[in-house]
Each structure stands twice: as C-alpha cells, then as structure tokens.
Scaffold this motif. Sequence first.
Motif, PDB file in Angstrom:
ATOM      1  N   LEU A  23      -0.652  12.738   1.888  1.00  0.00           N
ATOM      2  CA  LEU A  23      -0.322  12.781   0.311  1.00  0.00           C
ATOM      3  C   LEU A  23       1.103  13.175  -0.344  1.00  0.00           C
ATOM      4  O   LEU A  23       1.745  13.413  -0.020  1.00  0.00           O
ATOM      5  N   ALA A  24       0.648  11.599  -1.109  1.00  0.00           N
ATOM      6  CA  ALA A  24       1.826  11.699  -2.307  1.00  0.00           C
ATOM      7  C   ALA A  24       1.485  11.681  -3.451  1.00  0.00           C
ATOM      8  O   ALA A  24       0.297  11.043  -3.641  1.00  0.00           O
ATOM      9  N   MET A  38       3.921   4.221  -6.910  1.00  0.00           N
ATOM     10  CA  MET A  38       3.298   3.784  -6.123  1.00  0.00           C
ATOM     11  C   MET A  38       4.000   3.040  -5.068  1.00  0.00           C
ATOM     12  O   MET A  38       3.407   3.663  -3.509  1.00  0.00           O
ATOM     13  N   GLU A  39       4.724   2.437  -5.152  1.00  0.00           N
ATOM     14  CA  GLU A  39       4.881   1.559  -4.142  1.00  0.00           C
ATOM     15  C   GLU A  39       5.457   2.497  -3.000  1.00  0.00           C
ATOM     16  O   GLU A  39       5.783   2.380  -1.851  1.00  0.00           O
ATOM     17  N   VAL A  40       6.877   3.045  -3.996  1.00  0.00           N
ATOM     18  CA  VAL A  40       7.675   4.791  -2.880  1.00  0.00           C
ATOM     19  C   VAL A  40       7.032   4.631  -2.515  1.00  0.00           C
ATOM     20  O   VAL A  40       7.165   5.414  -1.515  1.00  0.00           O
ATOM     21  N   LEU A  44      -2.826   9.051   2.138  1.00  0.00           N
ATOM     22  CA  LEU A  44      -3.212   9.069   0.148  1.00  0.00           C
ATOM     23  C   LEU A  44      -2.645   8.818  -0.575  1.00  0.00           C
ATOM     24  O   LEU A  44      -1.193  10.010  -0.986  1.00  0.00           O
ATOM     25  N   LEU A  45      -2.737   8.409  -1.947  1.00  0.00           N
ATOM     26  CA  LEU A  45      -1.942   7.921  -3.283  1.00  0.00           C
ATOM     27  C   LEU A  45      -2.261   8.722  -3.864  1.00  0.00           C
ATOM     28  O   LEU A  45      -3.826   8.377  -4.248  1.00  0.00           O
ATOM     29  N   PHE A  46      -1.559   9.364  -5.283  1.00  0.00           N
ATOM     30  CA  PHE A  46      -2.410  10.020  -6.410  1.00  0.00           C
ATOM     31  C   PHE A  46      -1.438  10.017  -7.410  1.00  0.00           C
ATOM     32  O   PHE A  46      -0.135   9.519  -6.944  1.00  0.00           O
ATOM     33  N   ALA A  79      -6.638   8.695  -7.693  1.00  0.00           N
ATOM     34  CA  ALA A  79      -6.575   8.458  -6.156  1.00  0.00           C
ATOM     35  C   ALA A  79      -6.582   8.159  -5.456  1.00  0.00           C
ATOM     36  O   ALA A  79      -7.865   7.472  -5.667  1.00  0.00           O
ATOM     37  N   VAL A  80      -5.889   7.300  -4.730  1.00  0.00           N
ATOM     38  CA  VAL A  80      -6.255   6.016  -4.239  1.00  0.00           C
ATOM     39  C   VAL A  80      -6.055   6.134  -2.559  1.00  0.00           C
ATOM     40  O   VAL A  80      -5.082   6.534  -2.062  1.00  0.00           O
ATOM     41  N   ARG A  81      -7.226   5.058  -0.758  1.00  0.00           N
ATOM     42  CA  ARG A  81      -6.395   5.107  -0.360  1.00  0.00           C
ATOM     43  C   ARG A  81      -5.388   3.893  -0.269  1.00  0.00           C
ATOM     44  O   ARG A  81      -5.565   3.417  -1.087  1.00  0.00           O
ATOM     45  N   VAL A  82      -4.269   4.562   0.744  1.00  0.00           N
ATOM     46  CA  VAL A  82      -3.730   3.073   0.505  1.00  0.00           C
ATOM     47  C   VAL A  82      -3.848   2.216   1.180  1.00  0.00           C
ATOM     48  O   VAL A  82      -3.437   0.994   0.918  1.00  0.00           O
ATOM     49  N   SER A  83      -4.669   2.086   2.129  1.00  0.00           N
ATOM     50  CA  SER A  83      -5.228   0.829   2.774  1.00  0.00           C
ATOM     51  C   SER A  83      -6.180   0.092   1.520  1.00  0.00           C
ATOM     52  O   SER A  83      -5.917  -0.973   1.178  1.00  0.00           O
TER      53      SER A  83
END
Length: 387
Positions: free
Chosen positions: A10-11, A89-91, A101-103, A189-193
């Motif tokens: 999680l990031a 978000m790229e980092v 998972l990206l937040f 929040a979004v899944r990296v995929s």
Amino acid sequence: MARRSLIPPLAVAIPVRNEEERIGSCLEALAQQEGAAFDHVVLLLNNCSDATLIHAQSLAPALPFTLTLVERQYALERAHAGTARREAMEVAADLVGPEGLLFTTDADGAVTPDWLIRTLAAFKAGAAVVCGRALIDAVDALKIPASLHDDDAAEVAYGTLLDHIHHLTDPDPADPWPRHTEHSGASIAVRVSAWKCVGGIPAVPSSEDRAFVAALRRIDMPIRHAPDVLVTVSGRTTGRAQGGMAETIARRIHQQDEMLDDALEPAVLCLKRAQARSAFRVLWNEYSPNHGLQMLQSFASHLELTATEIAAWLDAPYFGQVWEAIERASPALRRQRVKRSELTQHHAAATAILKNLLAKNTLSTRSFLQLPPPQSVTHSRERQSIR
C-alpha cells in the motif's frame, strides 16, 4: 509475512506545494490508521519555497511507514496539481509493484482513522477504484459565509437526487446505494493494474481527479463511491492548485456562480440519459450483426442517431468507451446546465421522478425505447473484462 499474504503493498501519493503548516497533520492522520497500515507515503514537493521539506524530514523517523520525499521544480506551464499528482503516483507505483494499491490525498487534508480499512473493504467487495468524500474542516468552515454553505447543501442534495435516479434506472453492481458523486483527489484509491491501464493521472492543470476517473470509467473499471471513506480538507480561500476548492470558495464568496456544477442537469434529461444508458446495456449485450437490427434501429432513432453510426462503434472493446461516444454525438442527450436561480423547481421535478421510480410507476427501459423482449443468452456477445 502473514500481513503480506492478506493485504497487498500500500502506498499513498501526495502532491505538495508550500504546506509546512499542514503537512504534519496530514502525515499524522495517515500514521494513525486503525486495523491496517501503509507501507509507503510519497510526498512530491512541487515548486516549494517554504520549509515543508525540512518539516517532513523531521517527522520521518517516527512514522510507521517509509516516507519518500521527491523535490521538483517544474516549468511554470507544468507546475500544477495534474503534473505533481501524476508523478507522485508513478513513484508510489514503483514502490508497491504491479499487485499494489495506490492511494492519493491532498497535503492540506487529514484522513479519518478508518480511511484505509474502509477503502480496503471496498476493494475486497470487487472495486478497482474507490472514491471517498472530502469534508471541509469545521474551524475553516466558520470563515465561509452561511449562504455559501446553504447553496452547497442544496446543490449536493440535488446532485444526490439525480444520482439516485441513475441508480434506480441503471443500477451499477459495483457501486450500490448509498453512494456519493465526488471524484476528489483528496480521496482516491486504485489498483496499480487499473492505474496502468489508463496511463496514470492525466497531467492537466485542473480537475485531474475527474479526468482520471472518467478514463477509468471509459474502460469499464468497477468504481465504488464509498460514503464511509472520508477526509477532512482545509476551507482556505488562498489555495495552491489552479481551479481547486480554495479558488472556487474565493470566487463564490466574491460572487456566487450563476450555474450549478456542470455535472448536474435538468431532472427530466437525467432520467432520459439513465434510461438510454440502461437500454444501451441491453443492446450491448444482445446485439450481433446477424441479430438485433430492430433493437438497434429503435435505440438509434430515440437518440436521434443513425443505426449505422452506432453499429460502427459496437466493435469497440468497452461499454464505457461506446457510451461516451453516444453521449457526445446524440442531440437528444446534449448536456444542459441548471441555473442556481431555478434549482427549486428542478429539485421538485427530480423529487417527483424519484417518487415514481420508487413506486415503480415509470415505464420499463425496454418499453421506453420500444425494445423487444430479452433474447436468449445464446445471442449475447462475450466482452473483454478487466478487473
């Protein structure tokens, strides 16, 4: 190791500009999550000229996650939230990998203690994207004229009515009622995929959050507008982002906007749009070149388009992509805005429509567009689905 087997990496990615006074509260709120914890928080310091970096560095040793600080001096034309949130978000995506998972939130915000765990619950229920709600800090809210709070409450209430009409007419299994209508960068929040599928956050000067969610909707990603995922943001009138909340509040204090948000429309048109989209789902699932011509012609006629136009779009892989093209082309679905001075009558119309929908007194989608009964599943086309 047990934790890793249950929860993906999680990031949180946060664009930051001159937030030395608020960044501490932002990081503290992320550190005090209940029931789960973040692995990484990325601060993308965009053209900062204050002590935000020094303050964040001083806090890092006590935080329960790895804090990554990235400084950037963008050229003036690129120094906006779209660029900063995109790179942040790229980092973050590099740190958590393809299963992560990206937040993202805002540096002037403070998420609630259950922000993470409630978002994870939405992911567990099948969402690829989770949008939370942003509430203005109670102390800051006192500095905003009561008339603006009243106007905002009336606008939100009308938007909720319209969304309820959509829900009852064209329900989305991924986004059940109750839900909300916000797409705020303060809580996405979004899944990296899924994030990779749309090429990341659009690097636009403003409304990068709305553009991002629109891109995800275009490729049929399941999006949840979770009403229990909350973040408190500042109600300041001198902001950091062009076109952001602070700029909007300041403008409305000086002179209230004549029109409501451009996502809102007259209730009658809202119902027509929802019915048309519901009917198109039937067409999308049942039409093939050798079957369903009558259905196609009826749908096209109702929306003042030709069957040839719509048939040409039906080879596209995504429902959302084609529906967007139909909305853009159809004279019958041309967007109309609502004047604030006429909100009362539009609210009454929406209330009446909703009452009829709840009582099931309205025509079905099929009869509304003169569609034939559903065909056997043998006629249904298989569609690509990304989860």
